[in-house]
Design an enzyme around this catalytic site. Structure first.
Site, short mmCIF file in Angstrom:
data_model
loop_
_atom_site.label_atom_id
_atom_site.label_comp_id
_atom_site.label_asym_id
_atom_site.label_seq_id
_atom_site.Cartn_x
_atom_site.Cartn_y
_atom_site.Cartn_z
N TYR A 192 95.33 15.18 -51.97
CA TYR A 192 96.07 15.48 -52.89
C TYR A 192 96.43 14.34 -53.87
CZ TYR A 192 97.95 19.70 -50.70
OH TYR A 192 97.74 21.11 -50.05
N LYS A 207 88.94 15.27 -38.57
CA LYS A 207 87.58 15.73 -38.76
C LYS A 207 86.75 14.48 -38.68
CE LYS A 207 84.31 18.95 -39.17
NZ LYS A 207 84.30 20.14 -38.23
N ASP A 211 88.49 22.17 -37.10
CA ASP A 211 88.12 23.45 -37.10
C ASP A 211 88.52 24.01 -35.50
OD1 ASP A 211 86.65 21.65 -35.82
OD2 ASP A 211 84.58 22.37 -36.68
N ASP A 264 98.55 21.36 -44.41
CA ASP A 264 98.85 22.41 -45.33
C ASP A 264 98.20 23.70 -44.84
OD1 ASP A 264 99.65 23.83 -47.60
OD2 ASP A 264 97.48 23.46 -48.37
N ASP A 290 100.10 27.15 -42.43
CA ASP A 290 100.31 28.44 -42.84
C ASP A 290 99.76 29.23 -41.58
OD1 ASP A 290 101.31 27.86 -45.47
OD2 ASP A 290 100.03 29.39 -46.20
#
Ligand code: IPM
Ligand code: MG
Length: 365
Positions: free
Chosen positions: A145, A195, A227, A251, A255
């Site tokens: 970001y 990750k 994942d 982020d 959701d």
């Protein structure tokens, strides 16, 4: 006469459904003020596309100054198709990212709570989402970001898009501490999501979170690849208490996690820095339903509850708002996003007023 306390709140309704949900949230705040004697000095500012339209930039200096001069910021939502073709610097999203960066809001708390009365609104089976109460702690001022270099450039005759994932150990340590401290107040279980099998930046993340964990022997720390976490959130979300993760992963996972509750419209959030604090629902501006009295104001209203609890130490009042939300759901009121057969579908305003009705009853009990 005793001095009335006055908390200063900067209010940024923003774009799309932002103004509609903020309006309902402010009604709750007014009800609290009337019964508690605590006054809230709210001052409204322009942000996002609304600000770009009015003064040519998404985060005007005056709005930033207003935020800086306040004890807390309430924000509706920013963005919409009208501004999508603008250069990055002028897009509404820049306002939100600018506020996060300029106010140093590095810790984003996104609680995911499944309300008993909404169990059937989730697309997942009841036994999976029952009693879900987890907290996503998302790092908010680092990662791709904000990392540099970034941009789209021409290299050897073709366009190349670049973003940079970057974390310093200091950035990782401070968000890890927030997450461990929170875990101590809850189920004492922290899952750090990364990750690390592919990205060095998140191998460092894993190392630093592990080091920080040595100061918290009472918290059981685990690590999970992102994942796998995306899968586990659907397979068995009850295994999680607190999740701490990077800006980008947070982020996406938040959701996803919102659907455990039935609708993204239900989720509040707090973005905290050393001093500043901003509260907003995690949903966006939903331009497709804006201005039609269809939006769910509960995520925004629950964000006010988080503000009362975290910024103003008003635990009792925050709790009353949460209870009022539960009552309104029990009563059967539903906005379109959480509607089911047999329930009473209402608009944004009626939902907001329903909450205020229960809130007043609870406050004067
Ligand atoms: C969020 C939003 C923002 C983000 C957008 C609007 C910039 O999706 O708060 O989750 O990506 O952080
Ligand atoms: Mg998001």
């Amino acid at each position: 006469m005793m001095d009335k306390k006055a908390f200063r709140i900067a209010v940024f309704p923003g774009d799309g459904i932002g103004p509609e949900v903020v309006r309902e949230a402010l009604k709750c705040l007014a009800a609290i003020s009337e019964t508690s004697g605590i006054s809230f000095q709210t001052r409204e500012g322009l942000i996002g596309g609304a600000a770009t339209d009015a003064c040519g930039m998404p985060l005007p200096e005056s709005s930033l100054a207003l935020a800086r001069a306040s004890d807390a910021v309430l924000l509706g939502a920013v963005g919409g198709p009208k501004w999508e073709a603008l250069p990055y610097d002028l897009r509404p999203e820049r306002a939100l990212l600018g506020l996060r960066e300029k106010l140093g809001l590095f810790a984003n708390l996104r609680p995911v709570i499944a309300h008993a009365d909404l169990i059937d609104a989730s697309p997942l089976k009841t036994h999976i989402v029952q009693d879900i109460d987890l907290m996503i702690v998302r790092e908010l001022t680092g990662d791709a970001y904000f990392g540099k270099p970034r941009g789209i450039r021409i290299e050897e005759g073709q366009r190349v898009g670049v973003n940079t994932i970057l974390y310093t150990e200091e950035e990782i340590r401070r968000i890890a501490k927030v997450a461990f401290d929170l875990a101590m107040t809850r189920g004492r279980k922290l899952c750090s999501v990364d990750k690390a099998n592919v990205l060095e930046s998140t191998q460092l993340w894993r190392d630093v979170v592990t080091e920080t964990g040595r100061e918290y022997p009472d918290v059981s720390l685990s690590h999970m690849y992102v994942d796998n976490c995306a899968m586990q959130l659907i397979r068995n979300p009850a295994q999680f208490d607190v999740i701490v993760t990077t800006n980008m992963f947070g982020d996406i996972l938040s959701d996803e996690a919102s659907m455990l509750t039935g609708s993204i419209g239900m989720l509040p959030s707090a973005s905290l820095g050393e001093r500043a604090a901003l509260y907003e629902p995690i949903h966006g501006s939903a331009p497709d339903i804006a201005g039609r009295d269809l939006a769910n104001p509960l995520g925004m209203i629950l964000s006010v509850a988080m503000m009362l609890r975290i910024s103003f130490g008003m635990q009792a009042e925050g709790k009353r708002i949460e209870e009022a939300v539960r009552s309104v759901l029990k009563e059967g009121l539903r906005t379109r996003d959480i509607h089911q057969d047999g329930k009473n579908q209402v608009g944004t305003t009626a939902m907001g007023e329903g909450v205020v009705k229960h809130l007043r009853a609870l406050l004067t009990r």
